[in-house]
Design a protein around this motif. Structure first.
Motif, PDB file in Angstrom:
ATOM      1  N   SER A   1       2.453   6.134  10.399  1.00 14.50           N
ATOM      2  CA  SER A   1       3.135   5.548  11.554  1.00 14.50           C
ATOM      3  C   SER A   1       3.164   4.020  11.502  1.00 14.50           C
ATOM      4  CB  SER A   1       2.436   6.008  12.834  1.00 14.50           C
ATOM      5  OG  SER A   1       1.061   5.710  12.742  1.00 14.50           O
ATOM      6  N   VAL A   2       2.667   3.447  10.396  1.00 17.16           N
ATOM      7  CA  VAL A   2       2.604   1.981  10.305  1.00 17.16           C
ATOM      8  C   VAL A   2       3.903   1.437   9.721  1.00 17.16           C
ATOM      9  CG1 VAL A   2       1.457   0.064   9.130  1.00 17.16           C
ATOM     10  CG2 VAL A   2       0.096   1.920  10.097  1.00 17.16           C
TER      11      VAL A   2
ATOM     12  N   LEU B   1       0.830  -1.210   0.000  1.00 17.17           N
ATOM     13  CA  LEU B   1       0.000   0.000   0.000  1.00 17.17           C
ATOM     14  C   LEU B   1       0.863   1.258   0.000  1.00 17.17           C
ATOM     15  CD1 LEU B   1      -3.278   0.785   1.770  1.00 17.17           C
ATOM     16  CD2 LEU B   1      -1.348   2.241   2.301  1.00 17.17           C
ATOM     17  N   LYS B   2       1.859   1.288   0.859  1.00 18.33           N
ATOM     18  CA  LYS B   2       2.670   2.494   0.995  1.00 18.33           C
ATOM     19  C   LYS B   2       3.367   2.850  -0.322  1.00 18.33           C
ATOM     20  CE  LYS B   2       3.682   2.533   5.960  1.00 18.33           C
ATOM     21  NZ  LYS B   2       4.185   3.873   6.300  1.00 18.33           N
TER      22      LYS B   2
ATOM     23  N   ALA C   1     -11.576  17.821   4.377  1.00 18.48           N
ATOM     24  CA  ALA C   1     -11.825  17.187   3.077  1.00 18.48           C
ATOM     25  C   ALA C   1     -11.607  15.683   3.131  1.00 18.48           C
ATOM     26  CB  ALA C   1     -10.910  17.802   2.022  1.00 18.48           C
ATOM     27  N   ARG C   2     -12.469  14.945   2.427  1.00 19.72           N
ATOM     28  CA  ARG C   2     -12.259  13.505   2.267  1.00 19.72           C
ATOM     29  C   ARG C   2     -11.276  13.305   1.116  1.00 19.72           C
ATOM     30  NH1 ARG C   2     -15.121   9.898   5.096  1.00 19.72           N
ATOM     31  NH2 ARG C   2     -14.619   8.303   3.596  1.00 19.72           N
ATOM     32  N   ASP C   3     -10.003  13.413   1.444  1.00 13.67           N
ATOM     33  CA  ASP C   3      -8.991  13.219   0.409  1.00 13.67           C
ATOM     34  C   ASP C   3      -7.978  12.180   0.883  1.00 13.67           C
ATOM     35  OD1 ASP C   3      -7.327  14.534   2.199  1.00 13.67           O
ATOM     36  OD2 ASP C   3      -7.573  16.464   1.194  1.00 13.67           O
ATOM     37  N   MET C   4      -6.939  11.980   0.095  1.00 13.35           N
ATOM     38  CA  MET C   4      -6.069  10.832   0.338  1.00 13.35           C
ATOM     39  C   MET C   4      -5.117  11.013   1.505  1.00 13.35           C
ATOM     40  SD  MET C   4      -5.827   9.079  -3.343  1.00 13.35           S
ATOM     41  CE  MET C   4      -7.363   9.048  -4.320  1.00 13.35           C
ATOM     42  N   LYS C   5      -5.093  12.231   2.065  1.00 13.49           N
ATOM     43  CA  LYS C   5      -4.269  12.331   3.269  1.00 13.49           C
ATOM     44  C   LYS C   5      -4.945  11.631   4.450  1.00 13.49           C
ATOM     45  CE  LYS C   5      -5.304  17.099   4.653  1.00 13.49           C
ATOM     46  NZ  LYS C   5      -5.948  17.359   3.335  1.00 13.49           N
ATOM     47  N   VAL C   6      -6.250  11.384   4.334  1.00 14.43           N
ATOM     48  CA  VAL C   6      -6.933  10.578   5.361  1.00 14.43           C
ATOM     49  C   VAL C   6      -6.251   9.207   5.460  1.00 14.43           C
ATOM     50  CG1 VAL C   6      -9.109   9.437   5.981  1.00 14.43           C
ATOM     51  CG2 VAL C   6      -9.141  11.773   5.049  1.00 14.43           C
ATOM     52  N   LEU C   7      -5.948   8.629   4.321  1.00 20.78           N
ATOM     53  CA  LEU C   7      -5.236   7.344   4.308  1.00 20.78           C
ATOM     54  C   LEU C   7      -3.769   7.531   4.675  1.00 20.78           C
ATOM     55  CD1 LEU C   7      -5.519   4.344   1.977  1.00 20.78           C
ATOM     56  CD2 LEU C   7      -3.298   5.451   2.110  1.00 20.78           C
TER      57      LEU C   7
END
Lengths: 360, 360
Positions: free
Chosen positions: B33-34, A27-28, B21-27
């Motif tokens: 941190s994963v 994913l990353k 905003a519902r954008d990809m920074k949400v993901l």
């Protein structure tokens, strides 16, 4: 015994199959180059989903494509829609079809649909099988390549004879293209050429392409519009599917062009196995990146030998073995990026020693 | 007119509702941190999914929890299983239930299940409604809070009277907890206390919590084990659900403790609206982070006024207006992180001017 095999495989640096570990860098890596401000899709709308659907429709040569969370969902829905349209609630497919084996009978439990198993478990289905069918069906499902038999395919002529016959008999044809990318080099045809004779087609993004999950269903415009209603009904119309779409698009770009390479290497690797005394592959000469490896030995002996050479050569051959009939066992092989990293002499020495151990 | 409203809203720096905003920074934020080497889940197995399911089972006070791609899928499956168990294929719920309005009748098309609409569209369902029911049902669905009426809830005593009655009558109870986190501060009860009287419960991760998508269904051990079979049948048993699970876990950690804050701020904001001459909220005093804003004016006038103050004060009030009955219109409001950023004096001046414009 089997946990030892899995553990030994896990500890090897090189792997014969796949694209490397299924971990979160999959994913990353896909998202590293994505702008954080890119808008999420919302219930099937938005550039991220619609642009990819348009790209896939074009690539597969169909009027419209819709992104689904899974092939299970997409295919059940396609078959339900064809059955409703034809007013015949019966479909035919190969005995090892995904719909029959791996979906907890969703097609039959969630829909008023019966299945007819066509042909034999150990070979591809033929025009002759279809011509002998003595019941009405709305749809014929063809899986290319047929995974359950090592990814075999009908010849191009046989395939087209089947599709022509269906057209004449007003039978819809659906392509289970879970591994369609992988078989395009064998046919030496474009994806849209292969799909041309089918009324609908499903493709997957996490097998040969190595994405995270997700599927595309493609077909006629009105049919695909209706599929969105069913997608919502199934709970597949998620507010956002972009984690799967972005990774699908990314790995499609990365790996679609490598399919001929995987195919060539699968043939080479199958050759190594077939030169071993008690080993054979199905098919003997792969027609995609995949094949099945069979041993005329009991599983315990095979596992012991494989663990021994995996530990010694640091090459992961397989994490599992399935016991087949008496004194036979097998595993599935699919060549991907990981294969490229193995030094050829290490691989040859490893398989040579495996042959020696199995022969004593 | 409506596109102008959406455009004006989009251009504002501050927003009254949501988490941004519902954008990809949400993901991206969730995955920053994963560890890249964290293993993906595989068909419902693996630490990333099983640990989160265990955490959620504990939090909701149920024996077992299973992660689903969507609440639509999870709830249909729960109801089918309760219907099969009770051998009554009828369920009751509020007329504005998600299953009735937004799922293309999946419950009735994919299953042999009929629905009974209980109570009235403009109020929460009551024990009296239930006692007046003159047909057998396997399950009563209660949505807490009831989104369609601005997130209203029965009182704690009424809720428990309903649940007690169901137990006496051997009616299973299912909690549609799409916004359950949001209502815990109002009841001043823990999540497990609220869930205790229900046989099964569904919660969502992208509404008040602001994750990407995904749902948990929780209930008795055997029931939840069986739900996995249905999840596969639906095509919801994806090879990997971790993009949704990791983000669900991340935003749960970020926002669960903020629910009392959102609730308090919703009450303050609803107060502002209710002081305006031609505006009122439903409910008058919110019981969660959400409420509906109604205008005794025709939509054109309202849109014009809202656009005017949004443009002037740079505060996003709403991107849409729904025309209700004659000369009434409304929008939904849910307080989240975005509200925290608005300077209080700006907000007050903005709403004061809106009131002035609407009153002339």
């Amino acid at each position: 015994m089997y946990s030892k095999l899995a553990e030994s495989y896990k500890n090897t640096t090189y792997k014969l199959d796949g694209h490397g570990a299924r971990d979160m860098k999959v994913l990353k890596n896909a998202f590293d180059s994505v702008d954080s401000n890119t808008r999420a899709d919302a219930y099937g709308k938005g550039a991220v989903i619609n642009d990819f659907e348009a790209k896939m429709a074009h690539m597969l040569g169909k009027e419209k494509a819709v992104f689904f969370p899974s092939g299970t969902m997409a295919q059940q829905i396609a078959l339900r829609m064809w059955c409703d349209e034809e007013e015949i609630h019966q479909v035919a497919y190969h005995p090892l079809c995904h719909l029959e084996l791996y979906e907890e009978d969703g097609l039959k439990v969630l829909h008023p649909i019966e299945s007819v198993l066509l042909g034999e478990k150990d070979r591809v289905l033929t025009l002759k099988d279809l011509m002998a069918l003595d019941t009405d069906i709305s749809t014929l499902v063809i899986e290319l390549p047929q995974r359950g038999i090592g990814g075999q395919c009908p010849t191009w002529d046989e395939l087209n004879a089947i599709l022509d016959y269906c057209k004449k008999k007003v039978i819809k044809t659906h392509l289970d293209g879970a591994r369609l990318w992988e078989v395009s080099p064998y046919y030496d045809k474009s994806l849209s050429d292969i799909c041309a004779g089918f009324d609908s087609v499903y493709v997957s993004f996490y097998k040969g392409l190595g994405g995270i999950a997700g599927a595309i269903l493609a077909g006629p415009d009105a049919f695909m519009e209706k599929s969105k209603v069913w997608k919502r009904r199934y709970g597949g119309d998620l507010i956002s599917l972009y984690p799967y779409i972005v990774s699908a698009a990314y790995y499609l770009d990365q790996r679609l062009d490598k399919m001929p390479l995987y195919y060539e290497q699968a043939k080479v690797l199958a050759g190594y196995y077939n030169r071993m005394k008690s080993v054979y592959t199905v098919p003997e000469i792969p027609v995609s990146n995949m094949f099945h490896v069979y041993f005329h030995k009991d599983a315990e002996q095979v596992v012991h030998a494989i663990v021994q050479v995996m530990d010694k050569y640091n090459v992961g051959i397989t994490p599992y073995i399935i016991e087949n009939k008496d004194q036979d066992c097998m595993f599935e092989m699919a060549v991907g990026d990981a294969y490229q990293d193995i030094p050829k002499e290490t691989l040859e020495a490893c398989l040579l020693e495996l042959d020696t151990i199995l022969s004593t």
